[in-house]
Design a protein around this motif. Structure first.
Motif, PDB file in Angstrom:
ATOM      1  N   VAL A  64       0.850  -1.191   0.000  1.00 54.72           N
ATOM      2  CA  VAL A  64       0.000   0.000   0.000  1.00 54.72           C
ATOM      3  C   VAL A  64       0.882   1.235   0.000  1.00 54.72           C
ATOM      4  CG1 VAL A  64      -1.767   1.300   1.260  1.00 54.72           C
ATOM      5  CG2 VAL A  64      -1.820  -1.205   1.265  1.00 54.72           C
ATOM      6  N   GLU A  65       0.634   2.132  -0.933  1.00 53.95           N
ATOM      7  CA  GLU A  65       1.419   3.365  -0.998  1.00 53.95           C
ATOM      8  C   GLU A  65       1.222   4.182   0.274  1.00 53.95           C
ATOM      9  OE1 GLU A  65       0.787   5.630  -4.560  1.00 53.95           O
ATOM     10  OE2 GLU A  65       0.535   3.824  -5.784  1.00 53.95           O
ATOM     11  N   ARG A  66       2.293   4.846   0.696  1.00 53.03           N
ATOM     12  CA  ARG A  66       2.247   5.588   1.952  1.00 53.03           C
ATOM     13  C   ARG A  66       1.152   6.649   1.954  1.00 53.03           C
ATOM     14  NH1 ARG A  66       7.420   7.141   5.484  1.00 53.03           N
ATOM     15  NH2 ARG A  66       6.312   8.047   7.245  1.00 53.03           N
ATOM     16  N   LYS A  67       0.994   7.339   0.839  1.00 56.22           N
ATOM     17  CA  LYS A  67      -0.037   8.388   0.767  1.00 56.22           C
ATOM     18  C   LYS A  67      -1.443   7.795   0.886  1.00 56.22           C
ATOM     19  CE  LYS A  67      -0.400   8.308  -4.272  1.00 56.22           C
ATOM     20  NZ  LYS A  67      -0.401   9.113  -5.521  1.00 56.22           N
ATOM     21  N   ASP A  68      -1.597   6.550   0.433  1.00 52.58           N
ATOM     22  CA  ASP A  68      -2.909   5.912   0.500  1.00 52.58           C
ATOM     23  C   ASP A  68      -3.230   5.386   1.895  1.00 52.58           C
ATOM     24  OD1 ASP A  68      -3.501   6.408  -2.134  1.00 52.58           O
ATOM     25  OD2 ASP A  68      -2.727   4.482  -2.858  1.00 52.58           O
ATOM     26  N   MET A  69      -2.192   5.152   2.716  1.00 51.70           N
ATOM     27  CA  MET A  69      -2.442   4.649   4.064  1.00 51.70           C
ATOM     28  C   MET A  69      -3.275   5.648   4.866  1.00 51.70           C
ATOM     29  SD  MET A  69      -1.832   1.798   5.526  1.00 51.70           S
ATOM     30  CE  MET A  69      -0.319   1.069   4.890  1.00 51.70           C
ATOM     31  N   TYR A 182      -7.061  -1.274  -4.683  1.00 53.58           N
ATOM     32  CA  TYR A 182      -6.444  -2.400  -3.981  1.00 53.58           C
ATOM     33  C   TYR A 182      -7.406  -3.582  -3.899  1.00 53.58           C
ATOM     34  CZ  TYR A 182      -3.049   1.130  -2.556  1.00 53.58           C
ATOM     35  OH  TYR A 182      -2.087   2.119  -2.558  1.00 53.58           O
ATOM     36  N   SER A 183      -6.858  -4.752  -3.595  1.00 47.32           N
ATOM     37  CA  SER A 183      -7.709  -5.922  -3.401  1.00 47.32           C
ATOM     38  C   SER A 183      -8.580  -5.713  -2.167  1.00 47.32           C
ATOM     39  CB  SER A 183      -6.860  -7.182  -3.231  1.00 47.32           C
ATOM     40  OG  SER A 183      -6.199  -7.178  -1.982  1.00 47.32           O
ATOM     41  N   VAL A 184      -9.693  -6.428  -2.120  1.00 46.75           N
ATOM     42  CA  VAL A 184     -10.621  -6.287  -0.991  1.00 46.75           C
ATOM     43  C   VAL A 184      -9.942  -6.649   0.320  1.00 46.75           C
ATOM     44  CG1 VAL A 184     -12.744  -7.167   0.038  1.00 46.75           C
ATOM     45  CG2 VAL A 184     -12.653  -6.701  -2.415  1.00 46.75           C
ATOM     46  N   VAL A 185      -9.173  -7.737   0.337  1.00 45.56           N
ATOM     47  CA  VAL A 185      -8.532  -8.191   1.577  1.00 45.56           C
ATOM     48  C   VAL A 185      -7.526  -7.157   2.074  1.00 45.56           C
ATOM     49  CG1 VAL A 185      -7.024  -9.944   2.588  1.00 45.56           C
ATOM     50  CG2 VAL A 185      -8.914 -10.632   1.099  1.00 45.56           C
ATOM     51  N   THR A 186      -6.711  -6.628   1.166  1.00 46.93           N
ATOM     52  CA  THR A 186      -5.727  -5.610   1.567  1.00 46.93           C
ATOM     53  C   THR A 186      -6.413  -4.378   2.137  1.00 46.93           C
ATOM     54  OG1 THR A 186      -4.103  -6.338  -0.072  1.00 46.93           O
ATOM     55  CG2 THR A 186      -3.890  -4.084   0.743  1.00 46.93           C
ATOM     56  N   PHE A 187      -7.441  -3.912   1.439  1.00 42.71           N
ATOM     57  CA  PHE A 187      -8.137  -2.702   1.888  1.00 42.71           C
ATOM     58  C   PHE A 187      -8.802  -2.909   3.250  1.00 42.71           C
ATOM     59  CE2 PHE A 187     -11.829   0.124   2.043  1.00 42.71           C
ATOM     60  CZ  PHE A 187     -11.225   1.353   1.790  1.00 42.71           C
TER      61      PHE A 187
END
Length: 300
Positions: A64-69, A182-187
């Motif tokens: 996950v990109e840092r800005k997206d976290m 992102y994938s559902v699990v990651t999100f």
């Protein structure tokens, strides 16, 4: 093979069917007065976090990109923490009819937010579909009132339900691009982890002082349903479905909740089938179909 649009519809319909059953179970849990809303939410966050992180161990790692976290943390606040917490608090202060009435505002809020943030046009078909389903659900609600009902709703309960509806509608309208990235699990593994961290300062003491041994067996089963199905499974299905259908159409499926609750009540012998319920269901389904046929929905 199912096409993407049908996958989206089936996923969201299944999620809101689960939520419809959950409405009945949450009311029963609240009536038992054995566990606080804060502790109940934290148990949901713990269970869902553990399950999503466990599944992620068996899937390809996704960075996950840092800005997206930071954006996922915001989505967790708006789409998980605030809606779930306000609902669990409100259900102890509101009657079933008022809960259903205020819940029908969700698609209207979502249509507005999708217009603001995603530039999703408000077409005549879309507005008409929302209005048709809204009329159907109000018809069902007002024809479900029985004489002698004593359930009451406090002003704070109404405020909490409005916040619940506004917050989740904002989530549907604002974060679709992030969810699709992102994938559902990651999100969801990060979303529920952030929700858990938010809830611990509020519910930490309650987790220690709650007498879990005193909770009736049937309530424990309902809590188990709440954690596994209404949290883990449903919150897997919603972002998955969001990848394929528009936010307003996603929110339209919230009209399934009171219908499912009515079906469960009839099955349990707590209510009876009537022409009013059949007509209301037809109006709701007709509204969803109309929204799905709108130009914006077709363009996705």
């Amino acid at each position: 093979m199912l096409n993407d649009k049908l996958k989206g519809h089936l996923s969201i319909a299944a999620a809101y069917t689960i939520f419809g059953l959950n409405l009945v179970f949450c009311k029963d849990i609240a009536n038992s007065a054995t566990i606080s809303p804060y502790v109940l939410f934290t148990l949901r966050a713990v269970g869902a976090s553990a399950l999503f992180w466990l599944i992620s161990l068996f899937l390809p790692r996704e960075k996950v990109e840092r800005k997206d976290m930071e954006k996922i943390a915001a989505a967790s606040l708006v789409g998980l923490f605030i809606p779930q917490m306000t609902f669990l608090m409100a259900i102890t202060m509101t009657s079933a009819i008022d809960t259903a009435i205020i819940g029908t505002l969700g698609p209207i809020f979502t249509m507005f937010f999708a217009f603001l943030f995603l530039k999703e046009p408000i077409t005549g078909k879309k507005a008409g579909g929302v209005a048709l389903s809204f009329a159907g659900i109000l018809f069902l609600i007002f024809n479900s009132v029985h004489e002698g009902g004593t359930a009451s709703t406090s002003p704070m309960g109404v405020v909490l339900l409005l916040v619940n509806s506004l917050s989740f509608s904002l989530y549907l309208g604002l974060f679709r691009p992030l969810i699709s990235k992102y994938s559902v699990v990651t999100f969801m593994k990060w979303s529920f982890l952030f929700s858990l961290l938010l809830s611990l300062p509020i519910a930490g003491r309650g987790l220690v002082t709650t007498d879990f041994a005193a909770i009736p067996a049937n309530v424990l089963w309902e809590i188990g349903y709440l954690i596994f199905f209404a949290t883990f499974v449903a919150y897997f299905l919603i972002p998955y479905g969001q990848k394929f259908i528009r936010p307003t159409l996603v929110s339209m499926y919230s009209y399934l909740q009171p219908i499912i609750a009515a079906i469960v009540s009839i099955w349990a012998g707590l209510d009876t089938l009537s022409w009013q319920k059949i007509l209301a269901s037809a109006l709701v389904v007709g509204g969803v179909v109309l929204v799905s046929k709108s130009r914006a929905a077709v363009q996705r």
